[in-house]
Design an enzyme around this catalytic site. Structure first.
Site, mmCIF file in Angstrom:
data_model
loop_
_atom_site.group_PDB
_atom_site.id
_atom_site.type_symbol
_atom_site.label_atom_id
_atom_site.label_comp_id
_atom_site.label_asym_id
_atom_site.label_seq_id
_atom_site.Cartn_x
_atom_site.Cartn_y
_atom_site.Cartn_z
ATOM 1 N N PRO A 95 -3.033 -0.109 19.241
ATOM 2 C CA PRO A 95 -2.776 -0.460 17.784
ATOM 3 C C PRO A 95 -2.983 0.706 16.841
ATOM 4 C CG PRO A 95 -4.941 -1.590 18.703
ATOM 5 C CD PRO A 95 -4.187 -0.466 19.955
ATOM 6 N N LYS A 142 2.110 -0.544 15.256
ATOM 7 C CA LYS A 142 3.472 -0.493 15.418
ATOM 8 C C LYS A 142 4.013 -1.494 16.247
ATOM 9 C CE LYS A 142 4.550 3.315 13.360
ATOM 10 N NZ LYS A 142 4.744 2.705 11.867
ATOM 11 N N TYR A 183 -8.986 5.188 8.141
ATOM 12 C CA TYR A 183 -8.837 5.403 9.693
ATOM 13 C C TYR A 183 -10.103 6.426 9.684
ATOM 14 C CZ TYR A 183 -4.764 3.150 10.557
ATOM 15 O OH TYR A 183 -3.559 2.264 10.959
ATOM 16 N N HIS A 189 0.806 -1.183 0.034
ATOM 17 C CA HIS A 189 0.004 -0.155 0.079
ATOM 18 C C HIS A 189 0.997 1.373 -0.170
ATOM 19 C CE1 HIS A 189 -3.951 -2.024 1.790
ATOM 20 N NE2 HIS A 189 -3.659 -2.568 0.886
ATOM 21 N N TYR A 249 4.407 6.644 9.923
ATOM 22 C CA TYR A 249 3.647 5.330 9.672
ATOM 23 C C TYR A 249 4.275 4.276 8.839
ATOM 24 C CZ TYR A 249 -0.652 2.652 8.986
ATOM 25 O OH TYR A 249 -1.778 1.789 8.983
HETATM 26 P P1 FAD Z 1 3.743 -11.837 21.273
HETATM 27 O O1 FAD Z 1 3.324 -11.839 19.663
HETATM 28 O O2 FAD Z 1 2.678 -11.402 22.354
HETATM 29 O O3 FAD Z 1 4.484 -13.403 21.331
HETATM 30 C C1 FAD Z 1 4.825 -13.783 22.822
HETATM 31 C C2 FAD Z 1 4.870 -15.346 22.798
HETATM 32 O O4 FAD Z 1 5.114 -15.646 24.018
HETATM 33 C C3 FAD Z 1 3.248 -15.793 22.443
HETATM 34 O O5 FAD Z 1 3.299 -16.859 21.627
HETATM 35 C C4 FAD Z 1 2.924 -16.532 23.898
HETATM 36 O O6 FAD Z 1 2.087 -17.379 23.693
HETATM 37 C C5 FAD Z 1 4.014 -16.733 24.415
HETATM 38 N N1 FAD Z 1 4.263 -16.766 26.014
HETATM 39 C C6 FAD Z 1 3.677 -15.973 26.622
HETATM 40 N N2 FAD Z 1 3.841 -16.373 27.932
HETATM 41 C C7 FAD Z 1 4.611 -17.588 27.829
HETATM 42 C C8 FAD Z 1 5.370 -18.296 28.879
HETATM 43 N N3 FAD Z 1 5.421 -18.119 30.249
HETATM 44 N N4 FAD Z 1 6.252 -19.511 28.332
HETATM 45 C C9 FAD Z 1 6.376 -19.464 27.187
HETATM 46 N N5 FAD Z 1 5.783 -18.663 26.094
HETATM 47 C C10 FAD Z 1 4.990 -17.881 26.561
HETATM 48 N N6 FAD Z 1 1.199 -4.587 15.725
HETATM 49 C C11 FAD Z 1 1.605 -3.944 14.321
HETATM 50 O O7 FAD Z 1 2.804 -3.702 14.241
HETATM 51 N N7 FAD Z 1 0.701 -3.677 13.389
HETATM 52 C C12 FAD Z 1 -0.590 -3.923 13.623
HETATM 53 O O8 FAD Z 1 -1.441 -3.726 12.746
HETATM 54 C C13 FAD Z 1 -0.932 -4.428 14.998
HETATM 55 N N8 FAD Z 1 -2.398 -4.606 14.990
HETATM 56 C C14 FAD Z 1 -2.813 -5.308 16.183
HETATM 57 C C15 FAD Z 1 -4.082 -5.594 16.455
HETATM 58 C C16 FAD Z 1 -4.610 -6.096 17.589
HETATM 59 C C17 FAD Z 1 -6.089 -6.501 17.516
HETATM 60 C C18 FAD Z 1 -3.519 -6.624 18.430
HETATM 61 C C19 FAD Z 1 -4.045 -7.216 19.957
HETATM 62 C C20 FAD Z 1 -2.476 -6.464 18.208
HETATM 63 C C21 FAD Z 1 -2.003 -5.645 17.267
HETATM 64 N N9 FAD Z 1 -0.528 -5.350 17.132
HETATM 65 C C22 FAD Z 1 -0.024 -4.725 15.950
HETATM 66 C C23 FAD Z 1 0.583 -5.848 17.984
HETATM 67 C C24 FAD Z 1 1.502 -6.999 17.979
HETATM 68 O O9 FAD Z 1 0.350 -7.939 17.792
HETATM 69 C C25 FAD Z 1 2.355 -7.224 19.045
HETATM 70 O O10 FAD Z 1 2.765 -6.124 19.309
HETATM 71 C C26 FAD Z 1 3.239 -8.550 18.509
HETATM 72 O O11 FAD Z 1 2.299 -9.541 18.597
HETATM 73 C C27 FAD Z 1 4.082 -8.502 19.530
HETATM 74 O O12 FAD Z 1 5.062 -9.535 19.413
HETATM 75 P P2 FAD Z 1 6.001 -10.448 20.483
HETATM 76 O O13 FAD Z 1 6.678 -11.560 19.842
HETATM 77 O O14 FAD Z 1 6.715 -9.278 21.378
HETATM 78 O O15 FAD Z 1 4.875 -10.852 21.592
HETATM 79 C C1 PHB Z 2 -4.797 -4.413 11.232
HETATM 80 O O1 PHB Z 2 -5.267 -4.814 9.893
HETATM 81 O O2 PHB Z 2 -5.059 -5.490 12.040
HETATM 82 C C2 PHB Z 2 -4.483 -3.164 11.626
HETATM 83 C C3 PHB Z 2 -4.300 -2.223 10.743
HETATM 84 C C4 PHB Z 2 -4.063 -0.910 11.136
HETATM 85 C C5 PHB Z 2 -3.595 -0.863 12.425
HETATM 86 C C6 PHB Z 2 -3.955 -1.639 13.331
HETATM 87 C C7 PHB Z 2 -4.598 -2.870 12.939
HETATM 88 O O3 PHB Z 2 -3.310 0.514 13.156
#
Ligand code: FAD
Ligand code: PHB
Length: 392
Positions: A295, A299, A203, A75, A386
């Site tokens: 979210p 990021k 948005y 995009h 962004y």
């Molecule tokens: P996580 O993905 O949370 O991974 C952590 C892992 O550790 C998980 O698999 C979990 O099961 C595991 N774990 C937890 N506790 C334990 C334990 N005790 N022992 C072993 N394993 C464990 N980010 C973006 O960049 N762009 C977006 O568009 C965006 N949209 C989002 C929309 C939603 C609805 C949500 C909820 C989040 C969004 N995010 C977005 C945020 C993004 O999903 C997270 O920031 C990202 O997953 C972080 O990655 P991580 O590896 O740090 O943590």
């Molecule tokens: C998504 O597609 O899940 C999404 C896109 C943009 C955002 C957050 C989530 O800012």
């Protein structure tokens, strides 16, 4: 029980843990990833969707970008919609860059497949994970697998276990300082079997609250609505979700929001959170384990990837030269980006959500949106944040 030995013990198979493990492998550094959930759960958990150009570049360089290149949607802009009208922010013109829409669970599938193809070790369904002795040169991780206790001895621990993980709370009290803001609203998100109604993300700021139109593929739409922080899904039958989305996303006579069967729905709370420092002894926190962003700026995943890129460089320096110079600066390097991204995510959230109770805020937000979409300088500031600030 004979302990297993590895160089880096990684807790969590989210984007942070898996990217780190693969980056280390490419430098000849061994790791074991411990994950509490099953492989299927990790591969099906619907979360982020937007990848910054730097994240895309890194995944390509790591050799895990093949499917993303084929299936990801590139995009060159987003739309801001308010007062019933859309205004495009043209990333290509303003920054020369683009973002890629590709689901986080797809990134996870690609990473798991690549790790396993290279004989990488990921232990799924690890129970009762405990991180120990990370204030000594010989950290340990204990866990149970089908009830049997196992132990890993390692040089370093990477706490990539998300916001609710065990690593951050295992650091003795008094070491970390937490900075936090909890927002008085959440997002109700749905995944629908419906063709996206626009080529780009929308948005929308509306008097009834924020709404976001995103997508996962040419047949699947991802949509969000501002709701209460602990909204009960029982109060949101499908028809009500669609009618609310139709109202908030309305954008002139020719535009129509496509509807379809709802495949998944959920409510997410919103918070900004950072701990400082992001390291203690031989344990390093990365991604959501160390910080959470609301979210709205898309990021979280990107920030998690940026952290582990720094960590992998520090670990490489240590194993190749014995120097801890870069590892010692891990927090400092990461936190600079973390705070810039926190600022942006807070700003996008404040700008686009409806704040109860003060009509002044509504007028101020509309004025800010008007300025943002009519000033090149203001649009450029949004665009460069962004698409993603350059990686350190
Ligand atoms: P996580 O993905 O949370 O991974 C952590 C892992 O550790 C998980 O698999 C979990 O099961 C595991 N774990 C937890 N506790 C334990 C334990 N005790 N022992 C072993 N394993 C464990 N980010 C973006 O960049 N762009 C977006 O568009 C965006 N949209 C989002 C929309 C939603 C609805 C949500 C909820 C989040 C969004 N995010 C977005 C945020 C993004 O999903 C997270 O920031 C990202 O997953 C972080 O990655 P991580 O590896 O740090 O943590
Ligand atoms: C998504 O597609 O899940 C999404 C896109 C943009 C955002 C957050 C989530 O800012």
């Amino acid at each position: 029980m004979k302990p297993t030995r590895t160089q880096v013990g990684i807790v969590g198979a989210g984007p942070a843990g898996l990217v780190l493990s693969h980056l280390l492998h490419r430098e000849g550094i061994e790791s074991i990833v411990l994950e509490s959930k099953s492989r299927q759960y990790c591969e099906e958990r619907i979360r982020a969707g937007v990848l910054e150009w730097g994240t895309v570049d890194l995944l390509n360089q790591m050799g895990v970008g093949e499917r993303m290149k084929r299936e990801g949607l590139v995009h060159y802009g987003i739309e801001l919609r308010f007062a019933g009208r859309g205004h495009r922010i043209d990333f290509k013109d303003l920054t020369g860059r683009a973002i890629t829409v590709y689901g986080q669970h797809e990134v996870i599938k690609d990473l798991i497949q690549a790790r396993l193809a290279d004989q990488g070790q990921i232990v799924f369904e690890a129970e009762d994970v405990r991180v120990q002795a990370f204030d000594t040169p010989r950290p340990k991780i204990q866990y149970a697998l089908s009830g049997n206790v196992q132990e890993i001895h390692c040089d370093f621990i990477a706490g990539c276990d998300g916001f609710h993980g065990v690593c951050r709370p295992s650091i003795p009290s008094g070491i970390l300082t937490a900075y936090e803001r909890i927002y008085p609203f959440g997002w109700l998100g749905i995944l629908a079997e419906a063709a996206p109604s626009s080529e780009e993300l929308i948005y929308a700021y509306h008097e009834r609250g924020f709404a976001l139109h995103s997508m996962r593929s040419p047949k699947i739409t991802r949509l969000y609505l501002q709701c209460g922080p602990e909204e009960d899904l029982a109060n949101w039958p499908d028809a009500k979700i669609w009618s609310e989305l139709q109202r908030r996303l309305a954008g002139g006579k020719e535009w129509k929001l496509n509807e379809g069967p709802i495949l998944q729905k959920g409510v997410t709370g919103m918070r900004s959170f950072v701990v400082e420092p992001m390291q203690y002894g031989r344990m390093f926190l990365a991604g959501d384990a160390a910080h959470i962003v609301p979210p709205t700026g898309a990021k979280g995943l990107n920030l998690a990837v940026a952290d582990v890129r720094v960590l992998a460089r520090g670990l490489k320096e240590f194993y190749f030269s014995g120097s801890t110079a870069l590892l010692d600066r891990y927090s400092e390097i990461c936190l600079r980006r973390v705070w810039r991204v926190q600022r942006f995510s807070w700003w996008m959230t404040s700008l686009l959500h409806r704040h109860e109770g003060n009509p002044f805020d509504d007028r101020r937000q509309l004025a800010e949106l008007d300025y943002l979409t009519s000033s090149r300088a203001a649009s450029q500031s949004l665009a460069e944040n962004y698409v993603g600030l350059p990686l350190d």
